[in-house]
Design a protein around this motif. Sequence first.
Motif, PDB file in Angstrom:
ATOM      1  N   LYS A 330      28.179  18.529  32.690  1.00  0.00           N
ATOM      2  CA  LYS A 330      28.808  18.936  33.525  1.00  0.00           C
ATOM      3  C   LYS A 330      28.429  21.252  33.057  1.00  0.00           C
ATOM      4  O   LYS A 330      28.566  21.944  33.788  1.00  0.00           O
ATOM      5  CB  LYS A 330      30.145  19.372  34.332  1.00  0.00           C
ATOM      6  CG  LYS A 330      30.224  19.701  35.786  1.00  0.00           C
ATOM      7  CD  LYS A 330      30.648  21.353  35.505  1.00  0.00           C
ATOM      8  CE  LYS A 330      31.175  21.952  36.668  1.00  0.00           C
ATOM      9  NZ  LYS A 330      31.827  23.147  37.548  1.00  0.00           N
ATOM     10  N   LEU A 331      30.220  21.537  32.274  1.00  0.00           N
ATOM     11  CA  LEU A 331      29.415  22.667  31.107  1.00  0.00           C
ATOM     12  C   LEU A 331      28.061  22.813  31.158  1.00  0.00           C
ATOM     13  O   LEU A 331      27.908  23.943  31.709  1.00  0.00           O
ATOM     14  CB  LEU A 331      30.326  21.905  29.762  1.00  0.00           C
ATOM     15  CG  LEU A 331      30.253  23.595  29.042  1.00  0.00           C
ATOM     16  CD1 LEU A 331      30.753  25.046  30.127  1.00  0.00           C
ATOM     17  CD2 LEU A 331      31.470  23.112  27.816  1.00  0.00           C
ATOM     18  N   PHE A 332      26.866  22.404  29.602  1.00  0.00           N
ATOM     19  CA  PHE A 332      26.542  22.775  30.012  1.00  0.00           C
ATOM     20  C   PHE A 332      25.046  23.091  31.176  1.00  0.00           C
ATOM     21  O   PHE A 332      24.537  23.717  31.249  1.00  0.00           O
ATOM     22  CB  PHE A 332      25.560  21.513  28.659  1.00  0.00           C
ATOM     23  CG  PHE A 332      23.746  22.310  27.848  1.00  0.00           C
ATOM     24  CD1 PHE A 332      24.277  22.975  26.880  1.00  0.00           C
ATOM     25  CD2 PHE A 332      22.976  21.620  28.768  1.00  0.00           C
ATOM     26  CE1 PHE A 332      23.044  23.277  26.444  1.00  0.00           C
ATOM     27  CE2 PHE A 332      21.944  22.314  28.241  1.00  0.00           C
ATOM     28  CZ  PHE A 332      21.733  23.403  26.893  1.00  0.00           C
ATOM     29  N   CYS A 333      24.435  21.735  31.770  1.00  0.00           N
ATOM     30  CA  CYS A 333      23.971  22.017  32.680  1.00  0.00           C
ATOM     31  C   CYS A 333      23.882  23.052  34.128  1.00  0.00           C
ATOM     32  O   CYS A 333      22.869  23.873  34.462  1.00  0.00           O
ATOM     33  CB  CYS A 333      23.894  20.558  33.542  1.00  0.00           C
ATOM     34  SG  CYS A 333      23.600  19.234  32.505  1.00  0.00           S
ATOM     35  N   THR A 334      25.280  23.590  34.350  1.00  0.00           N
ATOM     36  CA  THR A 334      25.777  24.694  35.039  1.00  0.00           C
ATOM     37  C   THR A 334      25.468  25.982  34.810  1.00  0.00           C
ATOM     38  O   THR A 334      25.030  26.791  35.046  1.00  0.00           O
ATOM     39  CB  THR A 334      26.794  24.466  35.623  1.00  0.00           C
ATOM     40  OG1 THR A 334      28.266  24.060  34.842  1.00  0.00           O
ATOM     41  CG2 THR A 334      26.790  22.901  36.444  1.00  0.00           C
ATOM     42  N   VAL A 368      28.122  29.043  41.980  1.00  0.00           N
ATOM     43  CA  VAL A 368      29.101  27.823  42.642  1.00  0.00           C
ATOM     44  C   VAL A 368      29.384  26.770  41.531  1.00  0.00           C
ATOM     45  O   VAL A 368      30.329  26.365  41.480  1.00  0.00           O
ATOM     46  CB  VAL A 368      28.726  27.628  44.466  1.00  0.00           C
ATOM     47  CG1 VAL A 368      27.998  26.370  44.487  1.00  0.00           C
ATOM     48  CG2 VAL A 368      30.012  27.672  45.003  1.00  0.00           C
ATOM     49  N   LEU A 369      27.933  26.079  40.971  1.00  0.00           N
ATOM     50  CA  LEU A 369      28.520  24.681  41.232  1.00  0.00           C
ATOM     51  C   LEU A 369      28.252  25.414  39.315  1.00  0.00           C
ATOM     52  O   LEU A 369      30.058  24.051  38.574  1.00  0.00           O
ATOM     53  CB  LEU A 369      26.566  24.525  39.850  1.00  0.00           C
ATOM     54  CG  LEU A 369      25.863  23.891  41.157  1.00  0.00           C
ATOM     55  CD1 LEU A 369      24.350  23.803  40.828  1.00  0.00           C
ATOM     56  CD2 LEU A 369      26.263  22.892  42.423  1.00  0.00           C
ATOM     57  N   GLN A 370      28.876  26.652  38.523  1.00  0.00           N
ATOM     58  CA  GLN A 370      30.462  26.486  37.043  1.00  0.00           C
ATOM     59  C   GLN A 370      31.351  26.759  37.721  1.00  0.00           C
ATOM     60  O   GLN A 370      32.310  26.451  37.063  1.00  0.00           O
ATOM     61  CB  GLN A 370      29.985  27.872  36.408  1.00  0.00           C
ATOM     62  CG  GLN A 370      27.640  28.094  36.437  1.00  0.00           C
ATOM     63  CD  GLN A 370      27.926  29.143  35.447  1.00  0.00           C
ATOM     64  OE1 GLN A 370      27.952  30.910  36.795  1.00  0.00           O
ATOM     65  NE2 GLN A 370      27.952  29.423  33.839  1.00  0.00           N
ATOM     66  N   ILE A 371      31.934  26.959  39.219  1.00  0.00           N
ATOM     67  CA  ILE A 371      33.498  26.278  39.497  1.00  0.00           C
ATOM     68  C   ILE A 371      33.697  25.868  39.964  1.00  0.00           C
ATOM     69  O   ILE A 371      34.455  24.825  40.407  1.00  0.00           O
ATOM     70  CB  ILE A 371      33.580  27.539  40.888  1.00  0.00           C
ATOM     71  CG1 ILE A 371      32.878  28.880  39.837  1.00  0.00           C
ATOM     72  CG2 ILE A 371      34.814  28.098  41.175  1.00  0.00           C
ATOM     73  CD1 ILE A 371      33.157  30.214  41.703  1.00  0.00           C
ATOM     74  N   VAL A 372      32.732  24.229  41.237  1.00  0.00           N
ATOM     75  CA  VAL A 372      33.331  23.122  41.812  1.00  0.00           C
ATOM     76  C   VAL A 372      33.639  22.130  40.370  1.00  0.00           C
ATOM     77  O   VAL A 372      32.869  22.364  39.879  1.00  0.00           O
ATOM     78  CB  VAL A 372      32.181  22.870  42.565  1.00  0.00           C
ATOM     79  CG1 VAL A 372      31.901  23.981  43.619  1.00  0.00           C
ATOM     80  CG2 VAL A 372      31.186  22.534  42.394  1.00  0.00           C
ATOM     81  N   THR A 375      36.365  24.135  36.952  1.00  0.00           N
ATOM     82  CA  THR A 375      35.441  25.352  36.755  1.00  0.00           C
ATOM     83  C   THR A 375      34.933  25.034  34.989  1.00  0.00           C
ATOM     84  O   THR A 375      35.917  24.076  34.450  1.00  0.00           O
ATOM     85  CB  THR A 375      36.503  26.342  36.304  1.00  0.00           C
ATOM     86  OG1 THR A 375      37.681  26.105  35.744  1.00  0.00           O
ATOM     87  CG2 THR A 375      37.137  27.403  37.601  1.00  0.00           C
ATOM     88  N   ASN A 376      34.359  25.420  35.091  1.00  0.00           N
ATOM     89  CA  ASN A 376      33.810  25.807  32.977  1.00  0.00           C
ATOM     90  C   ASN A 376      34.603  26.056  32.816  1.00  0.00           C
ATOM     91  O   ASN A 376      34.434  25.220  31.044  1.00  0.00           O
ATOM     92  CB  ASN A 376      32.573  26.346  32.869  1.00  0.00           C
ATOM     93  CG  ASN A 376      31.263  25.947  33.375  1.00  0.00           C
ATOM     94  OD1 ASN A 376      31.213  24.852  34.120  1.00  0.00           O
ATOM     95  ND2 ASN A 376      29.965  25.900  33.486  1.00  0.00           N
ATOM     96  N   VAL A 382      38.966  20.178  28.425  1.00  0.00           N
ATOM     97  CA  VAL A 382      38.483  18.896  28.594  1.00  0.00           C
ATOM     98  C   VAL A 382      38.358  18.089  27.148  1.00  0.00           C
ATOM     99  O   VAL A 382      38.669  17.124  26.329  1.00  0.00           O
ATOM    100  CB  VAL A 382      38.011  18.146  29.581  1.00  0.00           C
ATOM    101  CG1 VAL A 382      38.090  16.797  29.146  1.00  0.00           C
ATOM    102  CG2 VAL A 382      38.759  18.237  31.419  1.00  0.00           C
ATOM    103  N   ILE A 383      36.700  18.755  27.010  1.00  0.00           N
ATOM    104  CA  ILE A 383      35.871  19.125  25.698  1.00  0.00           C
ATOM    105  C   ILE A 383      37.136  18.694  24.840  1.00  0.00           C
ATOM    106  O   ILE A 383      37.016  18.177  23.670  1.00  0.00           O
ATOM    107  CB  ILE A 383      34.936  19.269  26.014  1.00  0.00           C
ATOM    108  CG1 ILE A 383      34.217  19.043  26.814  1.00  0.00           C
ATOM    109  CG2 ILE A 383      34.446  19.055  24.390  1.00  0.00           C
ATOM    110  CD1 ILE A 383      32.554  19.874  27.639  1.00  0.00           C
ATOM    111  N   GLY A 384      37.925  20.081  24.485  1.00  0.00           N
ATOM    112  CA  GLY A 384      38.828  20.392  23.202  1.00  0.00           C
ATOM    113  C   GLY A 384      39.783  19.190  22.666  1.00  0.00           C
ATOM    114  O   GLY A 384      40.115  18.769  22.137  1.00  0.00           O
TER     115      GLY A 384
END
Length: 390
Positions: A330-334, A368-372, A375-376, A382-384
């Motif tokens: 989600k992070l990378f693609c958006t 908006v994809l960086q938010i829904v 958020t990134n 989450v990753i951390g």
Amino acid sequence: MNAAPPKPVERRLPSEEARELLALTRELVDRELRPRAAEDEAAGRFPREVFRTLGQAGLLSLPYPQEYGGGEQPYEVYLQVLEELAAGWLAVGLGVSVHTLSCHALAGFGTEEQRKRWLPGMLGGTQLGAYCLSEPQSGSDAAALRTRADQAADGSGDYLVHGTKAWITHGGQADFYSAIVRTGEDGPHGISCLLIPGDAPKLSAAPPEHKMGMNSSPTAQLHFDGVPVAADRLIGEQGQGFQIALAALDSGRLGIAACAIGVAQSALDLAVEYARNRRQFGRPIADFQGLSFMLADMATQIEAGRALYLAAARRRDEGLAFSKEAAMAKLFCTDTAMRVTTDAVQVLGGYGYTQDFPAERFMREAKVLQIVEGTNQIQRLVIGRHLTRG
């Protein structure tokens, strides 16, 4: 003017059925979505009939079991279908992702009786769902939600729901809502999940939000003013709602990742086509190294994002943990979609800033994809946490 239909991207598909499904999706996109996307976005029209068409084609139920009316497709296949839909019209691709997300709670946590009773209708192609988690004062901090479902005083076990949900895609248009509500004490352990009919008494929607993009996808607050909900519409155990919400979001984030790559791919296709045909100083601008390098970077980022979301999908299909991988995708693609669409506007120059070409719409939609679905910044948290916990 609209972008020329892109050449099909080579796919790794596990079956002939999946290949035919993707071909059908492309046909529907070219016939039903792409020709009307710009006009409906400009007018702010919600294309409800498009979702009915997709439902008739079986595209609203792809990752769910056949016994309940689903397509029983791997997530790897479903996400590639979603990418194609979003490439044609993000409001539709994201709408299908939201509908799929709204069915997740019942499919994953409902009883067998509940699944047999409601899931076939939800997956049958005529209904459209929505997912209700966020609130005006509770976004990233989902455990702080305040919408309450208190049991009625008559001892029936039924609920009365009070509160407001915010940023609800399909708010006021959905046939059912998977709502995450508070049934107990503060914190995540006092949260439950209810399946609420769209026509429930005392449920109303505010006027849709005025947004910078995605204007044909209604986003609205929902007001619950003592909405009665039968006890048998509790999904999972009371107090299990936060767990249900997080499980749904992991899958939903993959849907957003696929949508992001679809938008980015359309932006790249437009930029490449323009660069081939636009001539300056006696030759196509694609021949200039500065611009060709930009296109190369755009294409590389898209391929990397596609590989990342598909790898996460395969983990899900294999029954492996995929929360970290979903957040990464989600992070990378958006972020990729935002970069690529911005660069597409730059490639088109002044034309990219006009509504004669869809580049500016792609850029507005990508934001908006960086938010829904978190958020990134939340994805990085989450990753951390996955990396540092013991």
